[in-house]
Structure formats: structure tokens, C-alpha cells
Write a protein that holds these residues in place. Structure first.
Motif, mmCIF file in Angstrom:
data_model
loop_
_atom_site.group_PDB
_atom_site.id
_atom_site.type_symbol
_atom_site.label_atom_id
_atom_site.label_comp_id
_atom_site.label_asym_id
_atom_site.label_seq_id
_atom_site.Cartn_x
_atom_site.Cartn_y
_atom_site.Cartn_z
ATOM 1 N N PHE B 133 -26.885 30.410 160.147
ATOM 2 C CA PHE B 133 -27.329 29.060 160.494
ATOM 3 C C PHE B 133 -26.427 27.989 159.898
ATOM 4 O O PHE B 133 -26.784 26.831 159.809
ATOM 5 N N HIS B 134 -25.231 28.426 159.448
ATOM 6 C CA HIS B 134 -24.369 27.441 158.799
ATOM 7 C C HIS B 134 -23.556 26.695 159.831
ATOM 8 O O HIS B 134 -23.019 27.276 160.766
ATOM 9 N N SER B 135 -23.547 25.424 159.659
ATOM 10 C CA SER B 135 -22.717 24.629 160.558
ATOM 11 C C SER B 135 -21.964 23.612 159.714
ATOM 12 O O SER B 135 -22.362 23.294 158.603
ATOM 13 N N GLU B 136 -20.876 23.155 160.264
ATOM 14 C CA GLU B 136 -20.041 22.239 159.488
ATOM 15 C C GLU B 136 -20.553 20.800 159.522
ATOM 16 O O GLU B 136 -20.292 20.022 158.636
ATOM 17 N N ASP B 137 -21.278 20.469 160.571
ATOM 18 C CA ASP B 137 -21.619 19.061 160.722
ATOM 19 C C ASP B 137 -23.124 18.798 160.769
ATOM 20 O O ASP B 137 -23.548 17.684 161.011
ATOM 21 N N ALA B 138 -23.932 19.861 160.534
ATOM 22 C CA ALA B 138 -25.385 19.708 160.498
ATOM 23 C C ALA B 138 -25.965 19.223 161.809
ATOM 24 O O ALA B 138 -27.048 18.670 161.849
ATOM 25 N N ARG B 139 -25.233 19.393 162.884
ATOM 26 C CA ARG B 139 -25.784 18.991 164.183
ATOM 27 C C ARG B 139 -26.667 20.124 164.695
ATOM 28 O O ARG B 139 -26.539 21.271 164.288
ATOM 29 N N TYR B 140 -27.620 19.769 165.557
ATOM 30 C CA TYR B 140 -28.488 20.800 166.115
ATOM 31 C C TYR B 140 -27.671 21.700 167.023
ATOM 32 O O TYR B 140 -26.808 21.242 167.759
ATOM 33 N N ASN B 141 -27.973 23.013 166.984
ATOM 34 C CA ASN B 141 -27.297 23.943 167.882
ATOM 35 C C ASN B 141 -28.028 23.969 169.228
ATOM 36 O O ASN B 141 -29.162 23.491 169.339
ATOM 37 N N PRO B 142 -27.387 24.550 170.265
ATOM 38 C CA PRO B 142 -27.987 24.482 171.610
ATOM 39 C C PRO B 142 -29.392 25.082 171.692
ATOM 40 O O PRO B 142 -30.266 24.497 172.334
ATOM 41 N N LEU B 143 -29.640 26.214 171.047
ATOM 42 C CA LEU B 143 -30.983 26.809 171.116
ATOM 43 C C LEU B 143 -32.015 25.883 170.481
ATOM 44 O O LEU B 143 -33.142 25.765 170.957
ATOM 45 N N GLN B 144 -31.576 25.240 169.389
ATOM 46 C CA GLN B 144 -32.444 24.292 168.701
ATOM 47 C C GLN B 144 -32.766 23.114 169.626
ATOM 48 O O GLN B 144 -33.915 22.693 169.737
ATOM 49 N N LYS B 145 -31.728 22.614 170.307
ATOM 50 C CA LYS B 145 -31.933 21.473 171.198
ATOM 51 C C LYS B 145 -32.855 21.831 172.349
ATOM 52 O O LYS B 145 -33.714 21.042 172.736
ATOM 53 N N ILE B 146 -32.680 23.036 172.893
ATOM 54 C CA ILE B 146 -33.534 23.465 174.012
ATOM 55 C C ILE B 146 -34.982 23.569 173.535
ATOM 56 O O ILE B 146 -35.908 23.097 174.188
ATOM 57 N N THR B 147 -35.163 24.157 172.344
ATOM 58 C CA THR B 147 -36.521 24.304 171.811
ATOM 59 C C THR B 147 -37.148 22.943 171.550
ATOM 60 O O THR B 147 -38.299 22.689 171.936
ATOM 61 N N TYR B 148 -36.399 22.044 170.884
ATOM 62 C CA TYR B 148 -36.954 20.723 170.592
ATOM 63 C C TYR B 148 -37.277 19.969 171.882
ATOM 64 O O TYR B 148 -38.302 19.288 171.975
ATOM 65 N N SER B 149 -36.410 20.098 172.885
ATOM 66 C CA SER B 149 -36.664 19.414 174.161
ATOM 67 C C SER B 149 -37.929 19.947 174.812
ATOM 68 O O SER B 149 -38.747 19.171 175.320
#
Lengths: 249, 233
Positions: B133-149
Motif C-alpha cells: 500500500f506504499h505510494s510516493e504521493d499519498a494519492r488514492y489508488n484506482p481501486l480506492q477511488k472506485i470504492t469511494y465513488s
């Protein structure tokens, strides 16, 4: 670290549960929740047309069986005698703050102008049943009796009284009392009202939940305030279990 | 060896406030909702549905530890439910207005066309499967965005609107709304399914918070600041 945190969360959840029960029993918190109830009433009344009709269905959309709920048959010899006489001696009284008190037999009720409506009955428990109701618009009966300007509520006194308990009663305000779909129904699905559904006459107040629809109605009383009646909350379930007086939601 | 890391500002105040209000309101709504469900633990499709009608789902009554109040009291559960529904519904409304206004939806939740490309999505699925779950910029990943949407724009509005259709007075005032859901008993079923969806979301959300680093995640939702790998700019 995560384990202690998780324990903390679990402890918090249990504490929350106990806290909710304590809060729910606290009178000032209850009155806070009661504010929302009053808000629901006022907002619904403000948002909706006072004469907005509940949906009326086609005959083929009715429930195959319209379940009876609450009292299935009022106990005691008086009701049994009425039932044996096919309710020929039943009188529906209209009194209280009216100019001309009425006493109406079921035969007279059937001779008055009628309204038939196929509507959905929604119980507070969550189930729904659709049936056809035939009866006299309450407004006509109140007009015949002549409501006094001081009348604010219409109370329905019922024959169902369980041994050792307060009698069933319900009340509505004048907005619902004058609504075109508010009728004193004597037929369900084109048959005389079955005993389980409130024979010989019951209230239909289509924009409210089932417990408002008083069955076995003997007396319709116009009053200025509900405070003096029984528990003072305007209905049997309101007094007994703290159900909302306004059951539009 | 310690990796270089830096703190970045990840969650705005409105997002954080709404999150913690929801922690309380959603739990109260779910648990008081189970008490209301217990009054008639059967679900139907269509306009009507009662004991003699076929139910598509019939459940045993939920136990006291899962309900508010813990003893069966329909009147009190309804008071809890109908009061907290106001906080929940207007919380969602204010959050939505604020998130359109400040660009949160557009910048952080909306999916770009490259993100919905199957190869990109598949990469993201594989990354999740590796618990990376590590990301360089702390932006939401696509699965996260789909779930939140899905939660923000489908489940939460649907649970509120189906909740409104439980009201016979609202059905008279806005008859189109209950028709939209196919009748009051269908709406009641959808209300319950949405509540189930919210429970699944909460469970997966908490699991992922624990897996992704609970301290960092909690700090970011309390203070707004999130730690990412990489040198300070």
C-alpha cells in the motif's frame, strides 16, 4: 502496538454499547431525540401538500392475504354480543367539541356517501399489505357534527381492551382528519370488515403507519388537547411504548 | 537503516470532520437499524410484503450486542435512527457541496482515463494482493477511488433515499421516489442491502488501515498529515 490499539477499539465498542443504553434511558437525551421527531413532523408537513394523496393501486396489485395485526378480536361479552348480532346494534358516536353530536348505525354509515381506495398499509414493524377499503370520509361526518373552532384533534375510542389494560385509542390532527383519504372504513376488499381487521368500522389514515389506524371504533371525539386522555400522549402505543404520535415516518 | 520520509498534508478539515462524525452516526444507524429490522426480519420485493407473502430473505433476529438499544425496543430504536439519520444525511450533503467546491472530488476521487485502463487496474489489483500500500504521493489508488465513488455516489445516496421511502407521508408527497425503487418493500430490501454494503466497506476499510500502517493512517485522518517515503522537497 496494533494489538493494544485493537484492544482499545474493542473496549471502546463495548463502552459505546453500554453508553448507548444509558443515553437512551436518559430523559434529557430522550427529549433531544424527541426534537428530531418533532422536526420530522414539521418538515414533512412543510414539504408536502397537505392534501397529497397516498398512492392508490389497481385491484390486481392487492396482497393475496391482508394480515390482521394487534387485537384479533376484542375480548368480553359486549363485543361478542355485537358480533353475534352482526353489529346491528353498534353505534358510532361523534361527540366532544361538536355542535350536533351524532350516533350512527352501521346501516346508516353504509347509506352515506362512500369512498373506496386501494392503498398500502405500512406497519411500524416494516411489513406492508395492500387492500381495498370502503367507507365514509371522516370530513363528512365531522361536517355533519359541526366541529367547534376550539377543536384541534380527533380522537378515536375503540372497543378493544385487553383484560387489565387501558383501552385502545388513537388521535390525529385536523389536517389528517380532513384529508380526502381519511375514511371510516366498514369494508375490506368488498366484504364487510373482518373481525381481525377491526369490524364493524375502523379508521384509515393513509399517510401514517398502521398503529394510527384505530380498529373497532365506537366513538369519535373532537378535543382541544390530548393531555387529559389516558396517558396524555394521544394513543395507546404512544402511552404504552412511547411510539411517536406523528406516524408519518 | 531508516528510509527518508516526509509528511504531506493529505486530508482537509471538512473530510476529517465528516469522517469522525460518520464513525458515530453510521454505527448508531446500523445498530438501531438492526433493532428495526428485528421487528420483522423478512425482506420482500415489490410494493407489499407481509407474513403470508414469500420473502427473498429471512434472517434470525440480530443479538443484543449488535443492536441499539441492546434490549428490543422498536420505539426507542426508531428515535435513535430517525434522529441520527438527520446528522448523516446533512453531513453527506455538506461534505458533497464542500468537496465539489474545493475540488476534492475532481482532484482526488475522479478516475482518470489511464487509471481505468484494464492493465492499470490489474496492476493495482496485484499490488493490493501483495498488500503493498506504499505510494510516493499519498494519492488514492484506482481501486480506492472506485470504492469511494461507489460508496459516496451510489450506496450512501441510495440508503438515504430508500430510508425516506419508508415514510408513508413522504410516499404521498413524493410518489415518484418509491416508484423509482420498485415499491416500498423493494426499497426496504435495497435499504438493508446498502446497509450491508456499508458494513462490508467498514470491515475492509479497517482491515486496510491496519495493513497499511494504522498510526500513519490515524494521524492523517486526525491531523491531516500523512507520512510518505522519499526525501523532503
Amino acid at each position: 502496538m496494533t494489538v493494544t490499539r485493537r484492544n482499545l477499539l474493542a473496549g471502546g465498542a463495548l463502552g459505546l454499547l453500554a453508553g448507548c443504553d444509558q443515553l437512551g434511558a436518559n430523559p434529557s437525551f430522550q427529549s433531544l431525540l424527541g426534537l428530531a421527531e418533532k422536526g420530522n413532523f414539521h418538515i414533512q408537513r412543510a414539504l408536502s401538500d397537505r392534501m397529497a394523496l397516498a398512492k392508490e393501486f389497481r385491484p390486481d396489485q392487492r396482497s393475496p392475504i391482508f394480515r390482521a395485526n394487534g387485537t384479533r378480536e376484542p375480548p368480553g361479552p359486549a363485543y361478542a354480543a355485537h358480533k353475534a348480532a352482526n353489529f346491528a346494534n353498534w353505534r358510532l358516536k361523534v361527540d366532544g367539541l361538536v355542535a350536533r353530536p351524532q350516533s350512527i348505525s352501521i346501516a346508516q354509515l353504509r347509506a352515506m356517501p362512500q369512498r373506496a381506495q386501494i392503498t398500502r398499509h405500512d406497519c411500524v414493524e416494516g411489513w406492508s399489505a395492500i387492500g381495498k377499503w370502503t367507507g365514509v370520509p371522516l370530513k363528512l361526518m365531522l361536517d355533519a357534527a359541526g366541529l367547534m373552532p376550539t377543536a384541534r384533534y380527533i380522537v378515536f375510542h375503540c372497543a378493544d381492551m385487553m383484560p387489565g389494560e387501558a383501552p385502545y385509542y388513537e388521535s390525529i390532527d385536523l389536517v389528517d382528519a380532513h384529508h380526502p383519504q381519511t375514511i371510516m372504513a366498514w369494508a375490506l376488499n368488498d366484504e364487510p370488515l373482518p373481525v381481525g381487521n377491526g369490524a364493524p368500522v375502523r379508521l384509515r389514515v393513509e399517510r401514517q403507519l398502521g398503529y394510527k389506524h384505530a380498529k373497532y371504533v365506537e366513538r369519535i371525539e373532537a378535543v382541544a388537547t390530548l393531555d387529559a386522555l389516558h396517558g396524555g400522549k394521544g394513543g395507546y402505543w404512544e402511552d404504552r411504548a412511547d411510539y411517536e404520535w406523528y406516524a408519518g415516518i | 537503516m531508516t528510509e527518508a520520509s516526509r509528511l504531506i498534508f493529505r486530508h482537509r478539515f471538512s473530510t476529517r470532520l465528516w469522517h469522525w462524525i460518520n464513525v458515530i452516526t453510521v454505527i448508531v444507524l446500523l445498530m438501531s437499524g438492526l433493532t428495526i429490522f428485528n421487528a420483522h426480519p423478512r425482506l420482500y420485493w415489490g410494493h407489499y410484503g407481509a407474513n403470508f407473502d414469500p420473502a427473498w430473505l429471512e434472517l434470525p433476529r440480530f443479538p443484543g450486542w449488535a443492536t441499539i438499544p441492546s434490549m428490543y425496543n422498536l420505539a426507542l430504536a426508531r428515535k435513535w435512527h430517525l434522529a441520527f439519520a438527520w446528522i448523516f444525511a446533512f453531513g453527506l450533503l455538506f461534505y458533497m457541496v464542500r468537496s465539489v467546491w474545493n475540488g476534492h472530488f475532481r482532484k482526488d476521487v475522479a478516475l482518470s482515463s489511464s487509471e481505468v485502463a484494464p492493465s492499470h487496474l490489474w496492476d493495482d489489483v496485484k499490488k493490493h494482493a501483495r498488500l503493498d500500500f506504499h505510494s510516493e504521493d499519498a494519492r488514492y489508488n484506482p481501486l480506492q477511488k472506485i470504492t469511494y465513488s461507489l460508496v459516496l455516489f451510489v450506496i450512501l445516496p441510495a440508503v438515504i433515499l430508500t430510508g425516506l421511502t419508508m415514510s408513508p407521508a413522504m410516499n404521498a408527497a413524493w410518489p415518484w421516489l418509491v416508484e423509482l425503487f420498485g415499491g416500498r418493500q423493494s426499497a426496504r430490501s435495497i435499504h438493508f442491502i446498502c446497509a450491508g454494503g456499508i458494513v462490508v466497506f467498514i470491515v475492509v476499510h479497517l482491515l486496510l488501515v491496519v495493513l497499511a500502517g494504522p498510526i500513519n493512517e490515524m494521524r492523517s485522518m486526525i491531523t491531516g498529515w500523512f507520512k510518505v517515503k522519499g526525501k523532503a522537497l
